[in-house]
Design a protein around this motif. Structure first.
Motif, PDB file in Angstrom:
ATOM      1  N   LYS A 128       0.822  -1.211   0.000  1.00  0.00           N
ATOM      2  CA  LYS A 128       0.000   0.000   0.000  1.00  0.00           C
ATOM      3  C   LYS A 128       0.859   1.265   0.000  1.00  0.00           C
ATOM      4  N   VAL A 129       2.008   1.208   0.694  1.00  0.00           N
ATOM      5  CA  VAL A 129       2.929   2.348   0.674  1.00  0.00           C
ATOM      6  C   VAL A 129       3.450   2.569  -0.744  1.00  0.00           C
ATOM      7  N   LEU A 132       0.714   4.061  -2.810  1.00  0.00           N
ATOM      8  CA  LEU A 132       0.505   5.486  -2.523  1.00  0.00           C
ATOM      9  C   LEU A 132       1.569   6.360  -3.169  1.00  0.00           C
ATOM     10  N   VAL A 133       2.817   5.890  -3.150  1.00  0.00           N
ATOM     11  CA  VAL A 133       3.899   6.643  -3.801  1.00  0.00           C
ATOM     12  C   VAL A 133       3.614   6.777  -5.291  1.00  0.00           C
ATOM     13  N   LEU A 136       0.645   9.133  -5.909  1.00  0.00           N
ATOM     14  CA  LEU A 136       1.038  10.533  -5.690  1.00  0.00           C
ATOM     15  C   LEU A 136       1.813  11.073  -6.885  1.00  0.00           C
ATOM     16  N   ILE A 164      -1.248  12.807   2.134  1.00  0.00           N
ATOM     17  CA  ILE A 164      -0.531  11.631   1.620  1.00  0.00           C
ATOM     18  C   ILE A 164       0.957  11.741   1.921  1.00  0.00           C
ATOM     19  N   LEU A 165       1.520  12.922   1.700  1.00  0.00           N
ATOM     20  CA  LEU A 165       2.941  13.138   2.002  1.00  0.00           C
ATOM     21  C   LEU A 165       3.234  12.914   3.485  1.00  0.00           C
ATOM     22  N   LEU A 168       3.208   9.182   4.147  1.00  0.00           N
ATOM     23  CA  LEU A 168       4.404   8.527   3.608  1.00  0.00           C
ATOM     24  C   LEU A 168       5.648   8.876   4.434  1.00  0.00           C
ATOM     25  N   ILE A 171       5.629   6.758   7.528  1.00  0.00           N
ATOM     26  CA  ILE A 171       6.042   5.378   7.252  1.00  0.00           C
ATOM     27  C   ILE A 171       7.553   5.290   7.061  1.00  0.00           C
ATOM     28  N   PHE A 172       8.099   6.182   6.233  1.00  0.00           N
ATOM     29  CA  PHE A 172       9.532   6.129   5.949  1.00  0.00           C
ATOM     30  C   PHE A 172      10.361   6.490   7.186  1.00  0.00           C
ATOM     31  N   LEU A 226       8.103  -0.744  -3.943  1.00  0.00           N
ATOM     32  CA  LEU A 226       8.084   0.456  -4.782  1.00  0.00           C
ATOM     33  C   LEU A 226       8.231   0.103  -6.258  1.00  0.00           C
ATOM     34  N   SER A 229       4.999  -1.739  -7.436  1.00  0.00           N
ATOM     35  CA  SER A 229       3.868  -0.810  -7.483  1.00  0.00           C
ATOM     36  C   SER A 229       3.987   0.146  -8.665  1.00  0.00           C
TER      37      SER A 229
END
Length: 327
Positions: A128-129, A132-133, A136, A164-165, A168, A171-172, A226, A229
């Motif tokens: 999901k991450v 989302l990247v 975005l 969203i940023l 993210l 998470i990071f 990443l 995705s």
């Protein structure tokens, strides 16, 4: 002694019924904006070649998602069986709800491959991450071309991108600073009295699990997530392109990318059942309308796409017996 069946809380039942009623109401609204003649015309103008191409691209999307799950959970697993689980999750998500699809994904990996729930959960989170990247990037890229046409949504889009940023970055930061960051975040949330909300507690629990996982493994999985995705959303945009050509929706490529990106973001909101029935159509009606596309013809096309989407998802279920045999 017989084990008692787990009862669904009244709040949950009311919420589920509400979502179904909302979906029915939204579908009714979309149908009310078109008529039989428009539907007939949409069918007559339907491009069979583009429709067949969309089916091929859709199957490719499912395959790439299965490859992503396999790479993140265990590359030693049988691809055919992982594809089987992916098809089942996709079908449950589209015919029931996203939550039911996620539960199916986790339980099938647990039962069929003895994959720990924490491992499948972390893999799902990283997927999901990565999604989302990619979303975005697509959204921001499309806005360079359609910013003037979507002026009514400027404030909403800026807030959306900021949220969203922020998500993210959180998470990071968890992956980079691990338990130290989670502890600091928990302290701040407690001081702000936000920890009392269920959604905040669940999010913090996810971050805690992520922070306690092996750093080298998580870093490697994040890169894989990443990469897959990015590939998945390139194919997703290709799929959207085949559909707008199949149903003759008159919109330029940047506009189509913008609509696809926003709809993907909406799909993250847990208000949908039956694969976003109603929500997808009404949001598409509004978003495509920003590009001055006539409503009656657009409504007919959206109804056609919903029917196509249901049929294609149902047909993928034919793979399940074959997938189990191969596994």
């Amino acid at each position: 002694m017989e084990s008692k069946k787990k009862t669904i809380p009244l709040k949950t039942r009311i919420w589920n019924i509400s979502k179904i009623l909302i979906a029915i109401a939204l579908v009714g609204f979309v149908i009310s904006t078109t008529d039989i003649e428009q539907l007939k015309l949409s069918w007559q103008l339907l491009s069979r070649d583009w429709l067949m191409a969309s089916v091929v691209v859709f199957l490719l999307m499912v395959i790439v998602k299965a490859l992503q799950y396999r790479a993140l959970i265990n590359p030693q697993l049988s691809f055919w069986n992982v594809l089987n689980i992916t098809v089942m999750q996709n079908a449950i998500s589209n015919f029931v709800s996203n939550a039911a699809g996620v539960a199916t994904y986790a339980s099938m990996f647990k039962v069929e491959h003895d994959v720990k729930l924490t491992r499948s959960a972390i893999a799902f989170i990283l997927v999901k991450v990565g999604d989302l990247v990619s979303i975005l990037i697509l959204l921001v890229a499309s806005l360079f071309f359609v910013w003037a046409q979507v002026s009514v949504l400027h404030e909403v889009l800026v807030i959306l991108i900021a949220v969203i940023l922020l998500g993210l970055i959180t998470i990071f930061a968890t992956i980079l600073f691990r338990q130290w960051f989670v502890n600091a975040l928990e302290y701040v949330l407690t001081r702000l009295n936000l920890i009392r909300f269920g959604i905040v507690k669940r999010a913090l629990s996810i971050l805690t699990s992520l922070s306690r996982s092996d750093k080298v493994v998580v870093n490697k999985l994040m890169i894989l997530a990443l990469a897959y995705s990015g590939l998945y959303f390139v194919i997703t945009i290709s799929w959207s392109y085949t559909l707008i050509n199949a149903f003759h929706i008159p919109i330029a490529f940047p506009g189509m990318v913008f609509v696809s990106a926003v709809r993907q973001i909406i799909s993250f909101i847990p208000i949908q059942v039956f694969g976003g029935l109603g929500v997808t159509e009404v949001s598409s009606l509004y978003l495509y309308g920003l590009f001055n596309i006539p409503i009656p013809g657009l409504s007919a096309a959206l109804i056609g796409i919903r029917i196509y989407h249901t049929i294609v998802n149902a047909l993928t279920l034919l793979y399940i017996p074959f997938g189990r045999k191969k596994a």
